[in-house]
Write a protein that holds these residues in place. Structure first.
Motif, PDB file in Angstrom:
ATOM      1  N   GLN A  87       0.814  -1.214   0.000  1.00 33.16           N
ATOM      2  CA  GLN A  87       0.000   0.000   0.000  1.00 33.16           C
ATOM      3  C   GLN A  87       0.853   1.272   0.000  1.00 33.16           C
ATOM      4  O   GLN A  87       0.312   2.375   0.053  1.00 33.16           O
ATOM      5  N   GLN A  88       2.185   1.128  -0.064  1.00 35.47           N
ATOM      6  CA  GLN A  88       3.032   2.318  -0.099  1.00 35.47           C
ATOM      7  C   GLN A  88       2.807   3.079  -1.394  1.00 35.47           C
ATOM      8  O   GLN A  88       2.512   2.503  -2.428  1.00 35.47           O
ATOM      9  N   MET A  89       2.908   4.384  -1.318  1.00 33.94           N
ATOM     10  CA  MET A  89       2.675   5.228  -2.476  1.00 33.94           C
ATOM     11  C   MET A  89       3.938   5.283  -3.336  1.00 33.94           C
ATOM     12  O   MET A  89       5.042   5.472  -2.822  1.00 33.94           O
ATOM     13  N   VAL A  90       3.758   5.085  -4.628  1.00 32.96           N
ATOM     14  CA  VAL A  90       4.874   5.150  -5.570  1.00 32.96           C
ATOM     15  C   VAL A  90       4.530   6.130  -6.687  1.00 32.96           C
ATOM     16  O   VAL A  90       3.363   6.339  -7.008  1.00 32.96           O
ATOM     17  N   GLN A  91       5.556   6.717  -7.216  1.00 35.34           N
ATOM     18  CA  GLN A  91       5.425   7.564  -8.395  1.00 35.34           C
ATOM     19  C   GLN A  91       6.515   7.131  -9.351  1.00 35.34           C
ATOM     20  O   GLN A  91       7.707   7.173  -9.016  1.00 35.34           O
ATOM     21  N   VAL A  92       6.126   6.683 -10.532  1.00 35.57           N
ATOM     22  CA  VAL A  92       7.055   6.070 -11.483  1.00 35.57           C
ATOM     23  C   VAL A  92       7.242   6.996 -12.682  1.00 35.57           C
ATOM     24  O   VAL A  92       6.265   7.469 -13.269  1.00 35.57           O
ATOM     25  N   ARG A  93       8.500   7.231 -13.024  1.00 33.37           N
ATOM     26  CA  ARG A  93       8.857   7.966 -14.242  1.00 33.37           C
ATOM     27  C   ARG A  93       9.981   7.197 -14.922  1.00 33.37           C
ATOM     28  O   ARG A  93      11.101   7.171 -14.434  1.00 33.37           O
ATOM     29  N   ILE A  94       9.644   6.594 -16.023  1.00 28.85           N
ATOM     30  CA  ILE A  94      10.629   5.795 -16.754  1.00 28.85           C
ATOM     31  C   ILE A  94      11.152   6.634 -17.910  1.00 28.85           C
ATOM     32  O   ILE A  94      10.361   7.178 -18.691  1.00 28.85           O
ATOM     33  N   PRO A  95      12.465   6.759 -18.043  1.00 34.87           N
ATOM     34  CA  PRO A  95      13.027   7.563 -19.141  1.00 34.87           C
ATOM     35  C   PRO A  95      12.618   7.004 -20.500  1.00 34.87           C
ATOM     36  O   PRO A  95      12.654   5.798 -20.738  1.00 34.87           O
ATOM     37  N   THR A  96      12.211   7.876 -21.395  1.00 33.47           N
ATOM     38  CA  THR A  96      11.730   7.446 -22.716  1.00 33.47           C
ATOM     39  C   THR A  96      12.851   6.906 -23.589  1.00 33.47           C
ATOM     40  O   THR A  96      12.604   6.114 -24.486  1.00 33.47           O
ATOM     41  N   ARG A  97      14.080   7.276 -23.326  1.00 36.53           N
ATOM     42  CA  ARG A  97      15.201   6.843 -24.166  1.00 36.53           C
ATOM     43  C   ARG A  97      15.548   5.367 -23.969  1.00 36.53           C
ATOM     44  O   ARG A  97      16.283   4.794 -24.753  1.00 36.53           O
ATOM     45  N   LEU A  98      15.029   4.731 -22.920  1.00 37.37           N
ATOM     46  CA  LEU A  98      15.392   3.345 -22.627  1.00 37.37           C
ATOM     47  C   LEU A  98      14.686   2.325 -23.505  1.00 37.37           C
ATOM     48  O   LEU A  98      15.141   1.201 -23.634  1.00 37.37           O
ATOM     49  N   ASN A  99      13.553   2.685 -24.112  1.00 38.74           N
ATOM     50  CA  ASN A  99      12.753   1.741 -24.894  1.00 38.74           C
ATOM     51  C   ASN A  99      12.425   0.514 -24.030  1.00 38.74           C
ATOM     52  O   ASN A  99      12.771  -0.627 -24.386  1.00 38.74           O
ATOM     53  N   PRO A 100      11.779   0.705 -22.879  1.00 34.92           N
ATOM     54  CA  PRO A 100      11.610  -0.365 -21.902  1.00 34.92           C
ATOM     55  C   PRO A 100      10.518  -1.375 -22.250  1.00 34.92           C
ATOM     56  O   PRO A 100       9.612  -1.102 -23.021  1.00 34.92           O
ATOM     57  N   THR A 101      10.656  -2.542 -21.636  1.00 35.28           N
ATOM     58  CA  THR A 101       9.644  -3.586 -21.718  1.00 35.28           C
ATOM     59  C   THR A 101       8.772  -3.513 -20.460  1.00 35.28           C
ATOM     60  O   THR A 101       9.087  -2.770 -19.519  1.00 35.28           O
ATOM     61  N   VAL A 102       7.719  -4.294 -20.418  1.00 35.22           N
ATOM     62  CA  VAL A 102       6.868  -4.359 -19.225  1.00 35.22           C
ATOM     63  C   VAL A 102       7.686  -4.864 -18.044  1.00 35.22           C
ATOM     64  O   VAL A 102       7.553  -4.370 -16.923  1.00 35.22           O
ATOM     65  N   GLY A 103       8.581  -5.815 -18.279  1.00 38.22           N
ATOM     66  CA  GLY A 103       9.450  -6.320 -17.220  1.00 38.22           C
ATOM     67  C   GLY A 103      10.337  -5.221 -16.646  1.00 38.22           C
ATOM     68  O   GLY A 103      10.536  -5.129 -15.431  1.00 38.22           O
ATOM     69  N   ASP A 104      10.862  -4.349 -17.534  1.00 37.93           N
ATOM     70  CA  ASP A 104      11.671  -3.217 -17.067  1.00 37.93           C
ATOM     71  C   ASP A 104      10.831  -2.256 -16.234  1.00 37.93           C
ATOM     72  O   ASP A 104      11.283  -1.747 -15.209  1.00 37.93           O
ATOM     73  N   GLY A 105       9.617  -1.998 -16.675  1.00 31.52           N
ATOM     74  CA  GLY A 105       8.721  -1.112 -15.936  1.00 31.52           C
ATOM     75  C   GLY A 105       8.367  -1.671 -14.570  1.00 31.52           C
ATOM     76  O   GLY A 105       8.333  -0.942 -13.568  1.00 31.52           O
ATOM     77  N   LEU A 106       8.117  -2.977 -14.499  1.00 31.92           N
ATOM     78  CA  LEU A 106       7.818  -3.617 -13.218  1.00 31.92           C
ATOM     79  C   LEU A 106       9.024  -3.572 -12.286  1.00 31.92           C
ATOM     80  O   LEU A 106       8.895  -3.256 -11.099  1.00 31.92           O
ATOM     81  N   ALA A 107      10.218  -3.855 -12.831  1.00 28.52           N
ATOM     82  CA  ALA A 107      11.433  -3.828 -12.014  1.00 28.52           C
ATOM     83  C   ALA A 107      11.716  -2.416 -11.513  1.00 28.52           C
ATOM     84  O   ALA A 107      12.096  -2.217 -10.354  1.00 28.52           O
ATOM     85  N   HIS A 108      11.510  -1.420 -12.366  1.00 26.75           N
ATOM     86  CA  HIS A 108      11.732  -0.026 -11.972  1.00 26.75           C
ATOM     87  C   HIS A 108      10.729   0.396 -10.888  1.00 26.75           C
ATOM     88  O   HIS A 108      11.089   1.122  -9.963  1.00 26.75           O
TER      89      HIS A 108
END
Length: 183
Positions: A87-108
């Motif tokens: 229940q902790q609050m998170v705020q996610v900003r993934i750099p657009t230059r990384l071309n990430p996958t869903v796995g990268d987004g989950l890990a981040h």
């Protein structure tokens, strides 16, 4: 004459203090056994009181606060995100230059949350989820609870699963009934 003035002032102060102390009401001790003669008292010699669990439901009447400044009060109880890490609050900003996958987004998203992502090796369903490109709409999320962010990143086809002992997060495929798909 100057010698008598301090003695008279001292006598006046002592007299006023004595008069005021007589007005103070002394606390009366009540014996509960006398007030409630029908009650029974249990003797639990070896038992010690136990603190309430951190994950108990929120009780607004038991909030304790601490004054940390002239106008600042701080709650002394744990926040929901501290006692239940999902229940902790998170705020996610993934750099657009990384071309990430869903796995990268989950890990981040799980970075510094206290949880880790499960291994996808040998699990085709997990490999499929983790290898998909992350939608542009998911490059910025929150603030929102960690559980909601993880479920949002995985999508409606996957069910979030949490192993609380090892603090590992994984996903399983939701199975829809065929007769529901045709409706």
């Amino acid at each position: 004459m100057s010698y008598r003035l301090p003695h008279i002032l001292l006598l006046a102060v002592v007299s006023a203090t004595g008069a005021l102390s007589g007005c103070v009401q002394q606390p009366v001790e009540h014996n509960l056994a006398d007030q409630y003669p029908d009650s029974q008292q249990l003797d639990l010699l070896n038992y010690q009181p136990v603190a309430a669990e951190l994950n108990d439901e929120f009780n607004p009447t038991s909030i304790e606060v601490l004054r940390t400044g002239r106008y600042t009060l701080v709650s002394t109880s744990a926040h929901a995100g501290q006692s239940n890490l999902m229940q902790q609050m998170v705020q996610v900003r993934i750099p657009t230059r990384l071309n990430p996958t869903v796995g990268d987004g989950l890990a981040h998203t799980l970075d510094r949350s206290g949880y880790q992502l499960c291994s996808e090796t040998g699990k085709p369903v997990i490999e499929t989820l983790f290898s998909r490109p992350l939608p542009a709409a998911h490059y910025e999320l929150g603030p929102m609870p960690l559980q909601a962010a993880l479920q949002l990143l995985s999508g409606p086809s996957y069910q979030l699963q949490v192993e609380p002992v090892t603090r590992e997060v994984c996903f399983s495929l939701r199975v829809a009934k065929l007769d529901q798909a045709g409706d």
